[in-house]
Design a protein around this motif. Structure first.
Motif, PDB file in Angstrom:
ATOM      1  N   ASP A 189      74.027  37.489 -44.005  1.00 55.02           N
ATOM      2  CA  ASP A 189      74.478  37.879 -42.668  1.00 55.02           C
ATOM      3  C   ASP A 189      73.283  38.269 -41.808  1.00 55.02           C
ATOM      4  N   SER A 190      73.501  38.337 -40.526  1.00 51.40           N
ATOM      5  CA  SER A 190      72.418  38.753 -39.641  1.00 51.40           C
ATOM      6  C   SER A 190      72.055  40.227 -39.900  1.00 51.40           C
ATOM      7  N   GLY A 191      70.777  40.507 -39.927  1.00 54.96           N
ATOM      8  CA  GLY A 191      70.318  41.894 -40.038  1.00 54.96           C
ATOM      9  C   GLY A 191      70.199  42.442 -41.450  1.00 54.96           C
ATOM     10  N   VAL A 192      70.427  41.633 -42.467  1.00 54.45           N
ATOM     11  CA  VAL A 192      70.328  42.147 -43.852  1.00 54.45           C
ATOM     12  C   VAL A 192      68.874  42.306 -44.298  1.00 54.45           C
ATOM     13  N   GLY A 193      67.957  41.657 -43.551  1.00 56.64           N
ATOM     14  CA  GLY A 193      66.526  41.835 -43.860  1.00 56.64           C
ATOM     15  C   GLY A 193      65.828  40.605 -44.417  1.00 56.64           C
ATOM     16  N   LYS A 194      66.348  39.431 -44.127  1.00 56.24           N
ATOM     17  CA  LYS A 194      65.745  38.189 -44.658  1.00 56.24           C
ATOM     18  C   LYS A 194      64.314  37.999 -44.164  1.00 56.24           C
ATOM     19  N   THR A 195      64.128  38.128 -42.849  1.00 52.81           N
ATOM     20  CA  THR A 195      62.783  37.935 -42.290  1.00 52.81           C
ATOM     21  C   THR A 195      61.829  39.001 -42.825  1.00 52.81           C
ATOM     22  N   CYS A 196      62.296  40.242 -42.865  1.00 60.20           N
ATOM     23  CA  CYS A 196      61.437  41.336 -43.349  1.00 60.20           C
ATOM     24  C   CYS A 196      61.054  41.131 -44.812  1.00 60.20           C
ATOM     25  N   LEU A 197      61.977  40.642 -45.616  1.00 57.53           N
ATOM     26  CA  LEU A 197      61.682  40.422 -47.034  1.00 57.53           C
ATOM     27  C   LEU A 197      60.615  39.351 -47.190  1.00 57.53           C
TER      28      LEU A 197
ATOM     29  N   ILE B 129      64.221  41.616 -34.327  1.00 54.65           N
ATOM     30  CA  ILE B 129      64.250  40.336 -33.603  1.00 54.65           C
ATOM     31  C   ILE B 129      64.952  39.326 -34.497  1.00 54.65           C
ATOM     32  N   SER B 130      66.148  38.966 -34.092  1.00 47.22           N
ATOM     33  CA  SER B 130      66.971  38.072 -34.901  1.00 47.22           C
ATOM     34  C   SER B 130      66.377  36.659 -34.909  1.00 47.22           C
ATOM     35  N   THR B 131      66.397  36.030 -36.084  1.00 48.81           N
ATOM     36  CA  THR B 131      65.859  34.661 -36.194  1.00 48.81           C
ATOM     37  C   THR B 131      66.744  33.692 -35.416  1.00 48.81           C
ATOM     38  N   VAL B 132      66.073  32.789 -34.682  1.00 50.83           N
ATOM     39  CA  VAL B 132      66.793  31.762 -33.928  1.00 50.83           C
ATOM     40  C   VAL B 132      66.700  30.472 -34.729  1.00 50.83           C
TER      41      VAL B 132
ATOM     42  N   ALA C  96      68.751  31.750 -39.965  1.00 55.06           N
ATOM     43  CA  ALA C  96      69.346  32.718 -39.034  1.00 55.06           C
ATOM     44  C   ALA C  96      70.697  33.119 -39.606  1.00 55.06           C
ATOM     45  N   GLY C  97      70.957  34.427 -39.646  1.00 55.21           N
ATOM     46  CA  GLY C  97      72.230  34.894 -40.194  1.00 55.21           C
ATOM     47  C   GLY C  97      73.372  34.809 -39.204  1.00 55.21           C
ATOM     48  N   GLN C  98      73.031  34.701 -37.919  1.00 58.26           N
ATOM     49  CA  GLN C  98      74.091  34.714 -36.908  1.00 58.26           C
ATOM     50  C   GLN C  98      74.973  33.475 -37.009  1.00 58.26           C
TER      51      GLN C  98
ATOM     52  N   ALA D 108      67.310  48.847 -50.386  1.00 61.42           N
ATOM     53  CA  ALA D 108      67.577  49.824 -51.441  1.00 61.42           C
ATOM     54  C   ALA D 108      66.897  51.172 -51.165  1.00 61.42           C
ATOM     55  N   ASP D 109      65.927  51.183 -50.251  1.00 64.12           N
ATOM     56  CA  ASP D 109      65.250  52.446 -49.891  1.00 64.12           C
ATOM     57  C   ASP D 109      66.155  53.369 -49.090  1.00 64.12           C
ATOM     58  N   ALA D 110      67.158  52.795 -48.424  1.00 65.57           N
ATOM     59  CA  ALA D 110      67.961  53.563 -47.469  1.00 65.57           C
ATOM     60  C   ALA D 110      69.071  54.333 -48.184  1.00 65.57           C
TER      61      ALA D 110
ATOM     62  N   SER E  21      63.691  46.087 -51.555  1.00 69.25           N
ATOM     63  CA  SER E  21      63.446  46.764 -50.285  1.00 69.25           C
ATOM     64  C   SER E  21      62.236  46.134 -49.621  1.00 69.25           C
ATOM     65  N   ALA E  22      62.459  45.566 -48.460  1.00 69.04           N
ATOM     66  CA  ALA E  22      61.338  45.025 -47.686  1.00 69.04           C
ATOM     67  C   ALA E  22      60.495  46.182 -47.173  1.00 69.04           C
ATOM     68  N   ARG E  23      61.125  47.346 -46.992  1.00 69.38           N
ATOM     69  CA  ARG E  23      60.388  48.506 -46.468  1.00 69.38           C
ATOM     70  C   ARG E  23      59.411  49.059 -47.521  1.00 69.38           C
TER      71      ARG E  23
HETATM   72  N1  LIG Z   1      65.463  50.517 -44.376  1.00 66.86           N
HETATM   73  C1  LIG Z   1      65.241  49.204 -44.413  1.00 66.86           C
HETATM   74  N2  LIG Z   1      65.376  48.464 -43.295  1.00 66.86           N
HETATM   75  C2  LIG Z   1      65.158  47.131 -43.390  1.00 66.86           C
HETATM   76  C3  LIG Z   1      64.775  46.501 -44.597  1.00 66.86           C
HETATM   77  N3  LIG Z   1      64.657  45.177 -44.375  1.00 66.86           N
HETATM   78  C4  LIG Z   1      64.921  44.983 -43.071  1.00 66.86           C
HETATM   79  N4  LIG Z   1      65.218  46.157 -42.462  1.00 66.86           N
HETATM   80  C5  LIG Z   1      65.581  46.357 -41.049  1.00 66.86           C
HETATM   81  O1  LIG Z   1      66.751  45.583 -40.795  1.00 66.86           O
HETATM   82  C6  LIG Z   1      66.694  44.959 -39.522  1.00 66.86           C
HETATM   83  C7  LIG Z   1      66.923  43.457 -39.659  1.00 66.86           C
HETATM   84  O2  LIG Z   1      65.872  42.852 -40.402  1.00 66.86           O
HETATM   85  P1  LIG Z   1      65.571  41.270 -40.329  1.00 66.86           P
HETATM   86  O3  LIG Z   1      64.644  40.965 -41.442  1.00 66.86           O
HETATM   87  O4  LIG Z   1      65.148  40.866 -38.979  1.00 66.86           O
HETATM   88  O5  LIG Z   1      67.044  40.682 -40.621  1.00 66.86           O
HETATM   89  P2  LIG Z   1      67.495  39.161 -40.822  1.00 66.86           P
HETATM   90  O6  LIG Z   1      68.361  39.117 -42.026  1.00 66.86           O
HETATM   91  O7  LIG Z   1      66.309  38.253 -40.845  1.00 66.86           O
HETATM   92  O8  LIG Z   1      68.393  38.889 -39.533  1.00 66.86           O
HETATM   93  P3  LIG Z   1      68.737  37.475 -38.802  1.00 66.86           P
HETATM   94  O9  LIG Z   1      67.433  36.845 -38.426  1.00 66.86           O
HETATM   95  O10 LIG Z   1      69.567  37.819 -37.598  1.00 66.86           O
HETATM   96  O11 LIG Z   1      69.519  36.657 -39.772  1.00 66.86           O
HETATM   97  C8  LIG Z   1      65.339  45.332 -38.922  1.00 66.86           C
HETATM   98  O12 LIG Z   1      65.534  46.394 -38.007  1.00 66.86           O
HETATM   99  C9  LIG Z   1      64.513  45.788 -40.099  1.00 66.86           C
HETATM  100  O13 LIG Z   1      63.558  46.753 -39.747  1.00 66.86           O
HETATM  101  C10 LIG Z   1      64.629  47.332 -45.772  1.00 66.86           C
HETATM  102  O14 LIG Z   1      64.326  46.889 -46.896  1.00 66.86           O
HETATM  103  N5  LIG Z   1      64.882  48.667 -45.611  1.00 66.86           N
END
Ligand SMILES: Nc1nc2c(ncn2[C@@H]2O[C@H](COP(=O)(O)OP(=O)(O)OP(=O)(O)O)[C@@H](O)[C@H]2O)c(=O)[nH]1
Length: 186
Positions: free
Chosen positions: A1-9, A24-27, A51-53, A109-111, A137-139
């Motif tokens: 889904d959007s916002g789960v952290g794919k890009t950050c991981l 910033i959501s992936t386009v 993109a999760g959207q 998992a950090d949250a 945890s991407a963080r």
């Molecule tokens: N606490 C925490 N926040 C995270 C983690 N990974 C991502 N986030 C936060 O989650 C939000 C979404 O992260 P993205 O990596 O952009 O999410 P996405 O899944 O790529 O979203 P789409 O591109 O819309 O599909 C951002 O505000 C990040 O800072 C994590 O491991 N821990």
């Protein structure tokens, strides 16, 4: 889904950093390459970041077919993203190769204060579908390297198929690595 952290991981794996700040959501779709050394062999991973959207669904479907592996993420602070995993799995069965390597990841998992999905729930779902599972945890970096390395090992073993080499067992490798690291390595 959007916002789960794919890009950050992916950024954590590629650059060892956490993308803090505004989301910033992936386009459509994006990709990054990373070369890993797997047991003395160079393995180049081309990792597609979808993109999760919902509105990009038709774009992302097109990439399932050519994928050798899929990392399926939910967010442990977002129950809906966990509940949607079943729907994602049926999409995967519909669009991806039958022998695609799959792994389920419970990210963020950090949250701990915001957690709404327990680790055991993730484990149970993964068991039901017969896929390896870990929380990440991407963080903090928890298990990020392990997830991608395990996939790379599996893909390398599949492509090289050395006759004398015992078959690589992804499940066993992940379970063993999680145990030795007390499930919490970064
Ligand atoms: N606490 C925490 N926040 C995270 C983690 N990974 C991502 N986030 C936060 O989650 C939000 C979404 O992260 P993205 O990596 O952009 O999410 P996405 O899944 O790529 O979203 P789409 O591109 O819309 O599909 C951002 O505000 C990040 O800072 C994590 O491991 N821990």
């Amino acid at each position: 889904d959007s916002g789960v952290g794919k890009t950050c991981l992916l950024v954590r794996f590629k650059d060892g950093a956490f993308l803090a700040g505004s989301f910033i959501s992936t386009v459509g779709i994006d990709f990054r390459n990373k070369v890993l050394n797997v047991d003395g062999v160079k393995v180049k991973l081309q990792i597609w970041d979808t993109a999760g959207q919902e509105r990009f669904r038709s774009v992302t479907h097109a990439y399932y077919r050519d994928a050798h592996a899929l990392l399926l993420l939910y967010d442990v602070t977002n129950k809906a993203s966990f509940d949607n995993i079943r729907a994602w799995l049926s999409e995967i069965h519909e669009y991806a190769q039958q022998d695609v390597v799959l792994m389920l990841l419970g990210n963020k998992a950090d949250a701990s204060h915001d957690r709404s999905v327990r680790r055991e729930e993730g484990e149970r779902l993964a068991k039901e579908f017969g896929v390896p599972f870990m929380e990440t945890s991407a963080r903090s970096g928890l298990n990020v390297e392990l997830a991608f390395t395990a996939i790379a090992k599996e893909l390398k073993h599949r492509s090289m198929k050395e006759p004398d080499e015992p078959k690589f067992k992804l499940h066993e490798y992940v379970n063993k690595e999680m145990k030795t690291a007390g499930c919490c390595r970064s």
